[in-house]
Motif scaffolding. Structure first.
Motif, PDB file in Angstrom:
ATOM      1  N   ALA A  88       0.815  -1.215   0.000  1.00  0.00           N
ATOM      2  CA  ALA A  88       0.000   0.000   0.000  1.00  0.00           C
ATOM      3  C   ALA A  88       0.848   1.265   0.000  1.00  0.00           C
ATOM      4  N   GLU A  89       2.123   1.143   0.376  1.00  0.00           N
ATOM      5  CA  GLU A  89       2.997   2.306   0.469  1.00  0.00           C
ATOM      6  C   GLU A  89       3.846   2.531  -0.781  1.00  0.00           C
ATOM      7  N   VAL A  90       3.880   1.541  -1.651  1.00  0.00           N
ATOM      8  CA  VAL A  90       4.780   1.607  -2.802  1.00  0.00           C
ATOM      9  C   VAL A  90       4.470   2.798  -3.698  1.00  0.00           C
ATOM     10  N   ALA A  91       3.211   2.989  -4.041  1.00  0.00           N
ATOM     11  CA  ALA A  91       2.834   4.082  -4.942  1.00  0.00           C
ATOM     12  C   ALA A  91       3.279   5.425  -4.389  1.00  0.00           C
ATOM     13  N   GLU A  92       3.094   5.644  -3.095  1.00  0.00           N
ATOM     14  CA  GLU A  92       3.489   6.915  -2.489  1.00  0.00           C
ATOM     15  C   GLU A  92       4.965   7.200  -2.698  1.00  0.00           C
ATOM     16  N   LEU A  93       5.805   6.192  -2.478  1.00  0.00           N
ATOM     17  CA  LEU A  93       7.249   6.381  -2.631  1.00  0.00           C
ATOM     18  C   LEU A  93       7.613   6.787  -4.060  1.00  0.00           C
ATOM     19  N   PHE A  94       7.004   6.143  -5.031  1.00  0.00           N
ATOM     20  CA  PHE A  94       7.375   6.412  -6.419  1.00  0.00           C
ATOM     21  C   PHE A  94       6.769   7.718  -6.936  1.00  0.00           C
ATOM     22  N   VAL A  95       5.643   8.107  -6.402  1.00  0.00           N
ATOM     23  CA  VAL A  95       5.028   9.373  -6.818  1.00  0.00           C
ATOM     24  C   VAL A  95       5.789  10.562  -6.244  1.00  0.00           C
ATOM     25  N   LYS A  96       6.305  10.434  -5.038  1.00  0.00           N
ATOM     26  CA  LYS A  96       6.904  11.571  -4.342  1.00  0.00           C
ATOM     27  C   LYS A  96       8.367  11.832  -4.725  1.00  0.00           C
ATOM     28  N   HIS A  97       9.029  10.864  -5.336  1.00  0.00           N
ATOM     29  CA  HIS A  97      10.447  11.029  -5.651  1.00  0.00           C
ATOM     30  C   HIS A  97      10.659  11.330  -7.135  1.00  0.00           C
ATOM     31  N   ASP A  98      11.805  11.903  -7.437  1.00  0.00           N
ATOM     32  CA  ASP A  98      12.098  12.340  -8.809  1.00  0.00           C
ATOM     33  C   ASP A  98      12.771  11.268  -9.656  1.00  0.00           C
ATOM     34  N   PHE A  99      13.708  10.530  -9.055  1.00  0.00           N
ATOM     35  CA  PHE A  99      14.459   9.508  -9.784  1.00  0.00           C
ATOM     36  C   PHE A  99      14.617   8.269  -8.906  1.00  0.00           C
ATOM     37  N   LEU A 100      14.500   7.102  -9.529  1.00  0.00           N
ATOM     38  CA  LEU A 100      14.910   5.857  -8.899  1.00  0.00           C
ATOM     39  C   LEU A 100      16.372   5.635  -9.248  1.00  0.00           C
ATOM     40  N   VAL A 101      17.189   5.282  -8.255  1.00  0.00           N
ATOM     41  CA  VAL A 101      18.611   5.055  -8.498  1.00  0.00           C
ATOM     42  C   VAL A 101      18.882   3.555  -8.448  1.00  0.00           C
ATOM     43  N   LEU A 102      19.504   3.045  -9.514  1.00  0.00           N
ATOM     44  CA  LEU A 102      19.825   1.622  -9.641  1.00  0.00           C
ATOM     45  C   LEU A 102      21.329   1.485  -9.886  1.00  0.00           C
ATOM     46  N   PRO A 103      22.125   1.475  -8.815  1.00  0.00           N
ATOM     47  CA  PRO A 103      23.580   1.442  -8.984  1.00  0.00           C
ATOM     48  C   PRO A 103      24.151   0.031  -9.105  1.00  0.00           C
TER      49      PRO A 103
ATOM     50  N   VAL B 181      14.998   6.893 -14.299  1.00  0.00           N
ATOM     51  CA  VAL B 181      15.976   6.245 -13.433  1.00  0.00           C
ATOM     52  C   VAL B 181      17.379   6.786 -13.688  1.00  0.00           C
ATOM     53  N   ILE B 182      18.190   6.696 -12.648  1.00  0.00           N
ATOM     54  CA  ILE B 182      19.636   6.884 -12.732  1.00  0.00           C
ATOM     55  C   ILE B 182      20.222   5.504 -12.507  1.00  0.00           C
ATOM     56  N   CYS B 183      20.918   4.966 -13.493  1.00  0.00           N
ATOM     57  CA  CYS B 183      21.370   3.584 -13.343  1.00  0.00           C
ATOM     58  C   CYS B 183      22.748   3.386 -13.966  1.00  0.00           C
TER      59      CYS B 183
ATOM     60  N   HIS C 237      17.277  -0.293 -21.810  1.00  0.00           N
ATOM     61  CA  HIS C 237      15.997   0.309 -21.409  1.00  0.00           C
ATOM     62  C   HIS C 237      16.079   1.816 -21.167  1.00  0.00           C
ATOM     63  N   VAL C 238      17.265   2.389 -21.254  1.00  0.00           N
ATOM     64  CA  VAL C 238      17.447   3.804 -20.921  1.00  0.00           C
ATOM     65  C   VAL C 238      18.272   4.492 -22.004  1.00  0.00           C
ATOM     66  N   THR C 239      17.778   5.607 -22.508  1.00  0.00           N
ATOM     67  CA  THR C 239      18.554   6.448 -23.416  1.00  0.00           C
ATOM     68  C   THR C 239      19.101   7.611 -22.595  1.00  0.00           C
ATOM     69  N   ASP C 240      20.412   7.636 -22.433  1.00  0.00           N
ATOM     70  CA  ASP C 240      21.044   8.604 -21.542  1.00  0.00           C
ATOM     71  C   ASP C 240      20.704  10.043 -21.940  1.00  0.00           C
ATOM     72  N   GLY C 241      20.200  10.794 -20.969  1.00  0.00           N
ATOM     73  CA  GLY C 241      19.880  12.193 -21.199  1.00  0.00           C
ATOM     74  C   GLY C 241      18.525  12.434 -21.828  1.00  0.00           C
ATOM     75  N   GLU C 242      17.848  11.356 -22.269  1.00  0.00           N
ATOM     76  CA  GLU C 242      16.535  11.515 -22.909  1.00  0.00           C
ATOM     77  C   GLU C 242      15.415  10.884 -22.086  1.00  0.00           C
ATOM     78  N   THR C 243      15.626   9.644 -21.652  1.00  0.00           N
ATOM     79  CA  THR C 243      14.604   8.977 -20.837  1.00  0.00           C
ATOM     80  C   THR C 243      15.119   8.666 -19.436  1.00  0.00           C
ATOM     81  N   GLY C 244      16.356   9.014 -19.144  1.00  0.00           N
ATOM     82  CA  GLY C 244      16.972   8.754 -17.849  1.00  0.00           C
ATOM     83  C   GLY C 244      18.454   9.058 -17.930  1.00  0.00           C
ATOM     84  N   PHE C 245      19.218   8.579 -16.967  1.00  0.00           N
ATOM     85  CA  PHE C 245      20.656   8.846 -16.942  1.00  0.00           C
ATOM     86  C   PHE C 245      21.439   7.574 -16.636  1.00  0.00           C
ATOM     87  N   LEU C 246      22.564   7.425 -17.322  1.00  0.00           N
ATOM     88  CA  LEU C 246      23.477   6.307 -17.106  1.00  0.00           C
ATOM     89  C   LEU C 246      24.783   6.821 -16.520  1.00  0.00           C
TER      90      LEU C 246
END
Length: 363
Positions: free
Chosen positions: A251-266, A286-288, A297-306
């Protein structure tokens, strides 16, 4: 088309939107969900048959549980068996035996893991078991394109269906338990903390941000962790990091993803990432790390950052780029991402690819 669709509870996120949607297209699906753990929630609204394992997976007696998957299925009326379940080490030997008198029924194995990576449970047994499955079966779904050359080299002559995970939505935000400052760049690390996910690298980057960024970037860590003391010591008194080392309620997952700007996947390695698809379902870029599993899955600078994998300095520089993008109106990353997700990961797009593959292998 009649499909026997078998899903493990630990893969339920992959199928709980997909199967109901495909059913709306007029496809008859007998859906068996295998419960392996009482800790994993199976949504009550799913129209499926839950088969509980009463025996441990390493016990030969578990075959009695596997029999229940097929006990009320008329295989003569089944066109395709789709198996999103691993069941080390007795499940597939039993399935192959069960289907041996039905050679015309194609069996599709959903191959989430192909290349062994650090952190696999019972790695030696898993390697042997998957090699056995890959050798003996003919039809496979591979979720990441970058794994196809490896698979074709080691298992030539197989029929491969390449398709990503569908985006995973947890519905509308209905809680208000996580407070963020909207004036800051709000980063999120979400999911179980494992060594290959390199949370340590992200914390080091946050601890080493240049002075002009300190106080303007905040990281929320949300996920279960078996080594809390280690990470808390690393975080120290950094006020720009808030950690919730716990299992996050659905029930809390949606809140976390709505409130933040980027998901970081290092991450240092990955086949496919569930949190990545959750982020995409909420339009969160995402920043990954620039490993194959993310780069496709990510185009750097267009749909996210690598950023360069395992590089603290590169991650710091990329966080800086993300901070600038939040202020800029030159490139609308979220709008670009919305278009990309609809084309690539939406239910209509992914479902049509499944059905096209199933039709192609029906004899």
């Amino acid at each position: 088309m009649n499909i026997l669709w078998i899903t493990a509870d630990y893969f339920i996120d992959c199928d709980f939107h997909l199967v109901p949607y495909i059913r709306t297209l007029g496809v008859n699906i007998i859906w068996k969900v295998v419960r392996t753990s009482k800790m994993i929630q199976i949504p009550s609204e799913l129209v499926c048959d839950v088969v509980s394992l009463e025996h441990r997976s390493l016990s030969p007696m578990v075959v009695l549980d596997y029999k229940k998957i097929f006990s009320d299925v008329d295989l003569e009326k089944i066109d395709v068996v789709y198996s999103n379940f691993v069941g080390v080490p007795f499940y597939y030997p039993y399935v192959f035996h069960q289907l041996k008198n039905f050679n015309q029924i194609p069996l599709v194995h959903a191959a989430h893991n192909i290349i062994p990576y650090k952190g696999w449970t019972n790695r030696i047994l898993m390697e042997w078991y998957l090699s056995y499955v890959f050798d003996k079966n003919q039809h496979f779904q591979i979720f990441s394109k970058h794994l196809i050359p490896y698979f074709e080299k080691h298992y030539p002559g197989k029929t491969i269906f390449s398709c990503p995970l569908v985006v995973k939505s947890y519905g509308e935000a209905s809680t208000n338990r996580y407070q963020v400052d909207s004036e800051k760049l709000n980063l999120l690390f979400f999911g179980n903390v494992k060594e290959n996910k390199r949370l340590d690298l992200l914390v080091q980057a946050m601890n080493s941000l240049p002075s002009r960024l300190k106080g303007k970037v905040h990281l929320t860590i949300a996920g279960k962790c078996d080594n809390v003391d280690y990470y808390n010591l690393m975080i120290g008194d950094n006020e720009n990091i808030t950690a919730y080392f716990k299992r996050i309620d659905d029930a809390e997952v949606a809140e976390l993803f709505v409130k933040h700007d980027f998901l970081v996947l290092p991450y240092s390695d990955v086949a496919q990432s569930g949190p990545h698809m959750i982020a995409y379902s909420y339009g969160m870029p995402v920043i990954c790390s620039d490993i194959d599993g993310f780069r496709e899955h990510v185009t750097d600078g267009e749909t996210g950052f690598l950023f360069e994998v395992n590089s603290v300095q590169s991650l710091i520089e990329t966080i800086d780029r993300a901070s600038q993008s939040k202020k800029s109106t030159d490139v609308d990353i979220k709008e670009n991402l919305k278009i990309y997700v609809e084309k690539t990961y939406s239910l209509p797009s992914v479902s049509s690819r499944y059905l096209d593959f199933f039709k192609s292998i029906i004899k």
